[in-house]
Scaffold this active site. Structure first.
Site, PDB file in Angstrom:
ATOM      1  N   ALA A 255      51.535  66.849  31.344  1.00 58.14           N
ATOM      2  CA  ALA A 255      52.492  67.431  30.590  1.00 58.14           C
ATOM      3  C   ALA A 255      54.071  66.639  30.779  1.00 58.14           C
ATOM      4  O   ALA A 255      54.297  65.974  31.212  1.00 58.14           O
ATOM      5  CB  ALA A 255      52.667  68.775  30.755  1.00 58.14           C
ATOM      6  N   HIS A 256      54.967  67.442  29.992  1.00 59.67           N
ATOM      7  CA  HIS A 256      56.003  66.886  29.973  1.00 59.67           C
ATOM      8  C   HIS A 256      56.916  66.924  31.375  1.00 59.67           C
ATOM      9  O   HIS A 256      56.655  67.743  31.998  1.00 59.67           O
ATOM     10  CB  HIS A 256      57.030  67.667  28.972  1.00 59.67           C
ATOM     11  N   ASN A 257      57.491  65.936  31.457  1.00 61.80           N
ATOM     12  CA  ASN A 257      58.521  65.771  32.838  1.00 61.80           C
ATOM     13  C   ASN A 257      57.576  65.767  34.135  1.00 61.80           C
ATOM     14  O   ASN A 257      58.192  65.844  35.396  1.00 61.80           O
ATOM     15  CB  ASN A 257      59.480  66.849  32.837  1.00 61.80           C
ATOM     16  N   SER A 275      56.520  69.247  34.717  1.00 60.01           N
ATOM     17  CA  SER A 275      57.937  69.144  35.920  1.00 60.01           C
ATOM     18  C   SER A 275      56.812  69.220  37.156  1.00 60.01           C
ATOM     19  O   SER A 275      57.820  69.167  38.257  1.00 60.01           O
ATOM     20  CB  SER A 275      58.722  70.091  36.136  1.00 60.01           C
TER      21      SER A 275
END
Length: 345
Positions: A255-257, A275
């Site tokens: 997923a993102h980051n 994250s």
């Protein structure tokens, strides 16, 4: 084609044969049971499938007994044992049999040779149309301001979005999409991978979900492998990053980051929420789930289907959901088995 070989030469590149002495030098091995220095080895295979004239390997002591029933002419082991290894089988003793076998297998079964080509059925900026340093197969779309370094291969039906950078000697499989990304050198991306698409970012409200623009990117280090149909979302702000030498299996979602360190190994169907930080040398079995905004310490390992909901210290070994230390997990499983058995009586 030799019909006696297990490896289908219609599918794979096959090299050799090579002398056993040459193979021993390749992996810096000590040789036992060598009666013929001109012994020729024609292939490499696992112990259950190896044929006469091939070399095999054993990693674990509890499987060395399989050599007595093997047709292999030679074997690679961590420690020579005259009582377990047939006298008619040449033995190569090394410090790490698994790594040594990998190097031998690469010698017998080399990668495809890079052959430059630009398909007339693909769409790309003019500066790449006459390139003699890259390979672009049919129906590829390459947008403006893309940087493609030497010896890059892009498979049929792939899409490379504007501004993407692909490092030297990288291979992009068929039907891959890459957007908002910087790809390092010697990266291998298998068919169907999605890199750099918008992450799962929104603000819930009484009026419905309000989309948050995902304006980050993806950075993939050198010597990374990404398995088929895996998805790596771009950061909402800043990068999603995959460190040097990390191997990702098929059907993995990042997923993102997310920040994944160097030399990690991530098996199929793992999901890593936004994250999360995965430090260097971590290993995850299949279907492991990792929660968002946590840190998995360096060298940690998680068994298949573990659910990691809290940060882990470096060197942790966990299993179960929620994930607990492996020794505790085994104790609980044994206790549960005893309880169930007691009720059965």
């Amino acid at each position: 084609m030799n019909s006696n070989r297990m490896v289908n030469e219609n599918f794979h590149n096959v090299s050799g044969p090579f002398s056993i002495v040459e193979i021993a030098k390749l992996i810096n091995a000590k040789i036992y049971n060598l009666k013929n220095e001109n012994l020729s080895i024609s292939g490499a295979s696992d112990v259950d499938n190896a044929m006469e004239g091939e070399i095999t390997f054993i990693i674990f002591k509890n499987t060395i007994g399989k050599l007595k029933n093997s047709f292999a002419s030679a074997c690679i082991v961590n420690e020579y044992d005259k009582n377990s290894i047939p006298k008619n089988m040449v033995c190569l003793e090394v410090s790490n049999a698994h790594v040594a076998y990998a190097r031998v297998a690469q010698k017998f079964y080399p990668k495809d040779k890079f052959i430059p080509k630009i398909s007339k059925l693909s769409s790309m900026p003019d500066n790449y149309l006459k390139s003699t340093n890259i390979r672009v197969d049919d129906f590829v779309v390459i947008e403006e301001d893309v940087i493609i370094e030497n010896n890059v291969s892009i498979g049929t039906g792939s899409f490379i979005g504007k501004g993407v950078k692909i490092g030297a000697n990288s291979t992009i499989g068929k039907n891959v999409t890459i957007e908002c990304a910087e790809i390092g050198n010697n990266v291998l991306i298998y068919s169907g991978v999605r890199i750099g698409q918008s992450g799962f970012g929104f603000a819930p409200s009484s009026e419905g979900h309000i989309k948050i623009p995902q304006v980050g990117n993806v950075i993939i280090g050198n010597n990374v492998e990404i398995g088929s149909n895996s998805c790596i979302d771009r950061g909402s702000n800043g990068p999603t990053s995959i460190g040097e030498g990390t191997y990702i299996d098929n059907l993995v979602h990042v997923a993102h980051n997310v920040n994944i360190g160097k030399f990690c190994a991530i098996a199929g169907q793992v999901g890593i929420a936004g994250s999360a930080i995965i430090e260097d040398y971590c290993m995850f079995g299949g279907q492991v789930g990792i929660g968002g905004h946590i840190t998995v310490g360096k060298g940690s390992q998680a068994g298949g289907q573990a659910g990691i909901t809290k940060s882990l210290d470096a060197g942790s070994k966990v299993s179960g959901t929620p994930a607990i230390p492996l020794t505790q997990y085994h104790r609980q499983a044994l206790k549960l088995k005893k309880i169930i058995k007691g009720k059965g009586n």
